[in-house]
Structure formats: structure tokens, C-alpha cells
Design a protein around this motif. Structure first.
Motif, PDB file in Angstrom:
ATOM      1  N   SER A  66       0.830  -1.206   0.000  1.00 21.64           N
ATOM      2  CA  SER A  66       0.000   0.000   0.000  1.00 21.64           C
ATOM      3  C   SER A  66       0.861   1.251   0.000  1.00 21.64           C
ATOM      4  O   SER A  66       2.032   1.220   0.365  1.00 21.64           O
ATOM      5  CB  SER A  66      -0.926   0.008   1.219  1.00 21.64           C
ATOM      6  N   ASP A  67       0.246   2.341  -0.400  1.00 23.73           N
ATOM      7  CA  ASP A  67       0.900   3.635  -0.382  1.00 23.73           C
ATOM      8  C   ASP A  67       0.843   4.181   1.043  1.00 23.73           C
ATOM      9  O   ASP A  67      -0.217   4.179   1.665  1.00 23.73           O
ATOM     10  CB  ASP A  67       0.194   4.590  -1.349  1.00 23.73           C
TER      11      ASP A  67
ATOM     12  N   SER B 238      -1.419   7.774   1.149  1.00 30.24           N
ATOM     13  CA  SER B 238      -2.857   7.715   0.843  1.00 30.24           C
ATOM     14  C   SER B 238      -3.551   6.511   1.461  1.00 30.24           C
ATOM     15  O   SER B 238      -4.765   6.441   1.472  1.00 30.24           O
ATOM     16  CB  SER B 238      -3.059   7.675  -0.671  1.00 30.24           C
ATOM     17  N   LYS B 239      -2.776   5.528   1.951  1.00 29.28           N
ATOM     18  CA  LYS B 239      -3.301   4.268   2.499  1.00 29.28           C
ATOM     19  C   LYS B 239      -4.011   3.436   1.434  1.00 29.28           C
ATOM     20  O   LYS B 239      -4.777   2.545   1.732  1.00 29.28           O
ATOM     21  CB  LYS B 239      -4.267   4.505   3.674  1.00 29.28           C
ATOM     22  N   TYR B 240      -3.755   3.715   0.176  1.00 26.11           N
ATOM     23  CA  TYR B 240      -4.354   2.995  -0.939  1.00 26.11           C
ATOM     24  C   TYR B 240      -3.607   1.683  -1.167  1.00 26.11           C
ATOM     25  O   TYR B 240      -2.392   1.666  -1.279  1.00 26.11           O
ATOM     26  CB  TYR B 240      -4.305   3.862  -2.199  1.00 26.11           C
ATOM     27  N   VAL B 241      -4.337   0.568  -1.223  1.00 23.60           N
ATOM     28  CA  VAL B 241      -3.726  -0.733  -1.501  1.00 23.60           C
ATOM     29  C   VAL B 241      -3.572  -0.863  -3.003  1.00 23.60           C
ATOM     30  O   VAL B 241      -4.556  -0.808  -3.747  1.00 23.60           O
ATOM     31  CB  VAL B 241      -4.589  -1.878  -0.946  1.00 23.60           C
ATOM     32  N   PHE B 242      -2.334  -1.016  -3.475  1.00 17.13           N
ATOM     33  CA  PHE B 242      -2.121  -1.093  -4.918  1.00 17.13           C
ATOM     34  C   PHE B 242      -1.790  -2.484  -5.417  1.00 17.13           C
ATOM     35  O   PHE B 242      -1.764  -2.724  -6.622  1.00 17.13           O
ATOM     36  CB  PHE B 242      -1.093  -0.069  -5.403  1.00 17.13           C
ATOM     37  N   ASN B 243      -1.551  -3.427  -4.514  1.00 17.24           N
ATOM     38  CA  ASN B 243      -1.310  -4.804  -4.938  1.00 17.24           C
ATOM     39  C   ASN B 243      -1.484  -5.707  -3.734  1.00 17.24           C
ATOM     40  O   ASN B 243      -1.234  -5.302  -2.605  1.00 17.24           O
ATOM     41  CB  ASN B 243       0.086  -4.966  -5.533  1.00 17.24           C
TER      42      ASN B 243
ATOM     43  N   VAL C 185       5.781  -6.034  -5.446  1.00 14.62           N
ATOM     44  CA  VAL C 185       6.264  -4.797  -6.065  1.00 14.62           C
ATOM     45  C   VAL C 185       6.710  -4.994  -7.512  1.00 14.62           C
ATOM     46  O   VAL C 185       7.204  -4.059  -8.131  1.00 14.62           O
ATOM     47  CB  VAL C 185       7.396  -4.151  -5.245  1.00 14.62           C
TER      48      VAL C 185
ATOM     49  N   TYR D 294       6.083  -2.413 -10.107  1.00 14.74           N
ATOM     50  CA  TYR D 294       6.595  -1.085  -9.795  1.00 14.74           C
ATOM     51  C   TYR D 294       8.115  -1.026  -9.708  1.00 14.74           C
ATOM     52  O   TYR D 294       8.666   0.003  -9.348  1.00 14.74           O
ATOM     53  CB  TYR D 294       5.969  -0.597  -8.481  1.00 14.74           C
TER      54      TYR D 294
ATOM     55  N   LYS E 111      10.942   3.789  -7.491  1.00 16.78           N
ATOM     56  CA  LYS E 111      10.083   3.894  -6.310  1.00 16.78           C
ATOM     57  C   LYS E 111      10.840   3.475  -5.056  1.00 16.78           C
ATOM     58  O   LYS E 111      11.797   2.725  -5.102  1.00 16.78           O
ATOM     59  CB  LYS E 111       8.854   2.980  -6.450  1.00 16.78           C
TER      60      LYS E 111
END
Length: 86
Positions: free
Chosen positions: A14-15, A18-23, A49, A52, A57
Motif C-alpha cells: 500500500s501507499d 494515501s493508504k491505498y492498496v495497490f497490490n 512490487v 513497480y 520507487k
């Protein structure tokens, strides 16, 4: 055993801001694609990852996931790794 609970884990990336889960993916036990010589922690991070890497990153992990072979592997892919102590 019908009353035995099913054990599983979710591995999530997650980010931080933003607390956004991206994977993420569901872990049910032994990983079929994991090479026998690779630690589970390294395999999990590289799998999460993978889309990404080579993007410059930063990857931040806690003590369970951190080892020098992971840092070296991510460094080869121009991805920076950091460890946080928990």
C-alpha cells in the motif's frame, strides 16, 4: 475436520500517504512459484512490487521482510528499499 479453521494471510502493498492498496494476494500456505532457495519474505516483497520495479520507487518494509539479499535485488532493479523497525 469440519470444525478446523482455515488459516490464510493477505499480503498487501500500500501507499504510505494515501493508504491505498495497490497490490495484494491471498497466501494459503506453500508458494508454488517460490524457488526453494528463496526466503518467503523476499518472495512476497518481489511479487508484490513487481509491477513497480525499475520505476525509481521507494519500498519500505518492516523487520520480517528485510534482508540484504532483498535490498541487493531491489537495488539491481533501480528500486530503493528501506526498513522500519517495529
Amino acid at each position: 475436520m469440519p470444525n478446523k479453521p482455515i488459516k490464510f494471510k493477505f499480503w498487501l502493498a500500500s501507499d504510505v500517504r494515501s493508504k491505498y492498496v495497490f497490490n495484494g494476494y491471498l497466501y494459503l500456505g506453500k508458494e508454488e512459484q517460490q524457488p526453494s532457495s528463496m526466503l518467503l519474505s523476499k518472495h512476497v516483497v518481489l511479487k508484490l512490487v513487481e509491477p513497480y520495479t525499475s520505476c525509481g520507487k521507494n519500498i519500505t518494509t518492516d523487520n520480517f521482510f528485510t534482508n540484504m539479499s532483498l535490498v541487493t535485488k531491489l537495488g539491481q532493479k533501480t528500486t530503493q528499499a528501506e526498513a522500519i523497525r517495529s
